[in-house]
Scaffold this motif. Structure first.
Motif, PDB file in Angstrom:
ATOM      1  N   GLN A  99       0.830  -1.192   0.000  1.00 56.04           N
ATOM      2  CA  GLN A  99       0.000   0.000   0.000  1.00 56.04           C
ATOM      3  C   GLN A  99       0.872   1.252   0.000  1.00 56.04           C
ATOM      4  N   ALA A 100       1.992   1.215   0.699  1.00 54.25           N
ATOM      5  CA  ALA A 100       2.907   2.359   0.709  1.00 54.25           C
ATOM      6  C   ALA A 100       3.475   2.609  -0.684  1.00 54.25           C
ATOM      7  N   ARG A 101       3.838   1.540  -1.389  1.00 57.10           N
ATOM      8  CA  ARG A 101       4.345   1.701  -2.764  1.00 57.10           C
ATOM      9  C   ARG A 101       3.266   2.307  -3.659  1.00 57.10           C
ATOM     10  N   GLN A 102       2.041   1.815  -3.519  1.00 55.79           N
ATOM     11  CA  GLN A 102       0.932   2.342  -4.315  1.00 55.79           C
ATOM     12  C   GLN A 102       0.680   3.816  -3.982  1.00 55.79           C
ATOM     13  N   GLN A 103       0.707   4.142  -2.695  1.00 56.60           N
ATOM     14  CA  GLN A 103       0.481   5.525  -2.286  1.00 56.60           C
ATOM     15  C   GLN A 103       1.566   6.437  -2.844  1.00 56.60           C
ATOM     16  N   LEU A 104       2.795   5.985  -2.811  1.00 61.60           N
ATOM     17  CA  LEU A 104       3.896   6.791  -3.330  1.00 61.60           C
ATOM     18  C   LEU A 104       3.685   7.094  -4.815  1.00 61.60           C
ATOM     19  N   GLU A 105       3.240   6.104  -5.578  1.00 60.84           N
ATOM     20  CA  GLU A 105       2.968   6.324  -7.001  1.00 60.84           C
ATOM     21  C   GLU A 105       1.833   7.331  -7.188  1.00 60.84           C
ATOM     22  N   THR A 106       0.871   7.306  -6.293  1.00 61.33           N
ATOM     23  CA  THR A 106      -0.286   8.191  -6.407  1.00 61.33           C
ATOM     24  C   THR A 106       0.055   9.629  -6.041  1.00 61.33           C
ATOM     25  N   ILE A 107       0.854   9.817  -5.008  1.00 61.58           N
ATOM     26  CA  ILE A 107       1.104  11.181  -4.530  1.00 61.58           C
ATOM     27  C   ILE A 107       2.250  11.877  -5.238  1.00 61.58           C
ATOM     28  N   MET A 108       3.071  11.130  -5.948  1.00 64.14           N
ATOM     29  CA  MET A 108       4.203  11.727  -6.651  1.00 64.14           C
ATOM     30  C   MET A 108       3.796  12.013  -8.097  1.00 64.14           C
ATOM     31  N   ALA A 109       4.050  13.214  -8.548  1.00 67.21           N
ATOM     32  CA  ALA A 109       3.712  13.583  -9.922  1.00 67.21           C
ATOM     33  C   ALA A 109       4.695  12.965 -10.913  1.00 67.21           C
ATOM     34  N   THR A 110       5.911  12.804 -10.479  1.00 69.83           N
ATOM     35  CA  THR A 110       6.939  12.184 -11.312  1.00 69.83           C
ATOM     36  C   THR A 110       7.573  11.058 -10.502  1.00 69.83           C
ATOM     37  N   SER A 111       8.170  10.126 -11.185  1.00 71.81           N
ATOM     38  CA  SER A 111       8.813   9.014 -10.481  1.00 71.81           C
ATOM     39  C   SER A 111      10.053   9.516  -9.754  1.00 71.81           C
ATOM     40  N   PRO A 112      10.149   9.221  -8.456  1.00 77.91           N
ATOM     41  CA  PRO A 112      11.343   9.651  -7.725  1.00 77.91           C
ATOM     42  C   PRO A 112      12.543   8.800  -8.132  1.00 77.91           C
ATOM     43  N   HIS A 113      13.731   9.339  -7.909  1.00 75.32           N
ATOM     44  CA  HIS A 113      14.945   8.554  -8.103  1.00 75.32           C
ATOM     45  C   HIS A 113      14.898   7.392  -7.111  1.00 75.32           C
ATOM     46  N   GLU A 114      15.614   6.337  -7.401  1.00 70.98           N
ATOM     47  CA  GLU A 114      15.566   5.131  -6.577  1.00 70.98           C
ATOM     48  C   GLU A 114      15.927   5.414  -5.120  1.00 70.98           C
ATOM     49  N   ASP A 115      16.938   6.236  -4.877  1.00 64.10           N
ATOM     50  CA  ASP A 115      17.317   6.534  -3.497  1.00 64.10           C
ATOM     51  C   ASP A 115      16.209   7.327  -2.790  1.00 64.10           C
ATOM     52  N   GLU A 116      15.531   8.202  -3.510  1.00 65.63           N
ATOM     53  CA  GLU A 116      14.408   8.941  -2.920  1.00 65.63           C
ATOM     54  C   GLU A 116      13.249   7.999  -2.611  1.00 65.63           C
ATOM     55  N   ARG A 117      12.959   7.102  -3.544  1.00 68.16           N
ATOM     56  CA  ARG A 117      11.874   6.135  -3.348  1.00 68.16           C
ATOM     57  C   ARG A 117      12.127   5.286  -2.108  1.00 68.16           C
ATOM     58  N   LYS A 118      13.346   4.798  -1.966  1.00 65.88           N
ATOM     59  CA  LYS A 118      13.697   3.989  -0.799  1.00 65.88           C
ATOM     60  C   LYS A 118      13.552   4.796   0.492  1.00 65.88           C
ATOM     61  N   MET A 119      13.964   6.050   0.456  1.00 65.62           N
ATOM     62  CA  MET A 119      13.864   6.906   1.639  1.00 65.62           C
ATOM     63  C   MET A 119      12.401   7.133   2.011  1.00 65.62           C
ATOM     64  N   PHE A 120      11.557   7.475   1.034  1.00 64.65           N
ATOM     65  CA  PHE A 120      10.138   7.689   1.309  1.00 64.65           C
ATOM     66  C   PHE A 120       9.497   6.427   1.887  1.00 64.65           C
ATOM     67  N   LEU A 121       9.771   5.282   1.271  1.00 62.58           N
ATOM     68  CA  LEU A 121       9.180   4.027   1.742  1.00 62.58           C
ATOM     69  C   LEU A 121       9.684   3.667   3.136  1.00 62.58           C
ATOM     70  N   ALA A 122      10.941   3.944   3.429  1.00 60.60           N
ATOM     71  CA  ALA A 122      11.483   3.665   4.766  1.00 60.60           C
ATOM     72  C   ALA A 122      10.792   4.535   5.812  1.00 60.60           C
ATOM     73  N   VAL A 123      10.572   5.795   5.487  1.00 61.40           N
ATOM     74  CA  VAL A 123       9.876   6.686   6.422  1.00 61.40           C
ATOM     75  C   VAL A 123       8.437   6.221   6.617  1.00 61.40           C
ATOM     76  N   MET A 124       7.767   5.866   5.535  1.00 61.92           N
ATOM     77  CA  MET A 124       6.383   5.401   5.633  1.00 61.92           C
ATOM     78  C   MET A 124       6.290   4.116   6.457  1.00 61.92           C
ATOM     79  N   ALA A 125       7.289   3.241   6.354  1.00 58.62           N
ATOM     80  CA  ALA A 125       7.286   1.970   7.071  1.00 58.62           C
ATOM     81  C   ALA A 125       7.426   2.145   8.580  1.00 58.62           C
ATOM     82  N   LYS A 126       7.896   3.306   9.025  1.00 60.53           N
ATOM     83  CA  LYS A 126       8.038   3.544  10.464  1.00 60.53           C
ATOM     84  C   LYS A 126       6.697   3.646  11.176  1.00 60.53           C
ATOM     85  N   CYS A 127       5.651   3.917  10.445  1.00 58.17           N
ATOM     86  CA  CYS A 127       4.322   4.064  11.044  1.00 58.17           C
ATOM     87  C   CYS A 127       3.586   2.727  10.972  1.00 58.17           C
TER      88      CYS A 127
END
Length: 171
Positions: A54-82
């Motif tokens: 669901q976090a991966r899906q949400q990231l695709e929905t809220i981002m207008a452009t695809s983030p770089h891989e390191d940004e994607r990993k960072m966003f998903l890591a932060v989201m996983a803390k909750c």
């Protein structure tokens, strides 16, 4: 601010938000995917069953452009803390709320950033708290500095130098 007041808050910034997430007779600017109790229940079931998916899906929905891989990993890591239970509780609290009347009491300099191409919120929601076409500036007390920046593109294309200058101008 609703619970603790705004005495220690200098200003408010709202980015890609809506004062009401659910559809209502007087509100047509609902969230694209979570707009009633049934869609909230479906989202909560997805978060509980597969929080990472669901976090991966949400990231695709809220981002207008695809983030770089390191940004994607960072966003998903932060989201996983909750934890999923907390995410679900926060989402329920957020989706059931209707801040339209509360926002008219706002007594802080306010910056609202929206994008016309937002995939989640209808950008017109930020222009009209009541859904009746009355511009947001007519709803906020006259003495409150309000800046509404609407990007013709997407939110990550907002001219931040202009936004910062407007914030400094209205401090």
């Amino acid at each position: 601010m609703e619970l603790f007041g705004s005495e220690r808050v200098a200003a408010a910034v709202f980015v890609e938000q809506t004062p009401r997430q659910y559809y209502a007779v007087d509100w047509k600017y609902a969230h694209a995917a979570c707009f009633d109790d049934a869609s909230l229940a479906a989202l909560q079931a997805q978060v509980s069953a597969d929080p990472a998916g669901q976090a991966r899906q949400q990231l695709e929905t809220i981002m207008a452009t695809s983030p770089h891989e390191d940004e994607r990993k960072m966003f998903l890591a932060v989201m996983a803390k909750c934890p999923p239970s907390v995410r679900n509780s926060l989402m329920a609290d957020h989706t059931w709320a209707d801040w339209r009347s509360w926002l008219t009491t706002l007594a802080l300099p306010t910056l609202v950033l929206v994008a016309r191409q937002d995939k989640v919120f209808d950008w017109r929601a930020s222009r009209s708290f009541a859904g009746d076409g009355v511009h947001v500036s007519a709803r906020v007390p006259e003495a409150v500095p309000l800046v509404l920046l609407v990007s013709d593109g997407v939110s990550d294309q907002v001219d931040f130098e202009t936004a910062e200058a407007l914030c400094r101008e209205h401090q």
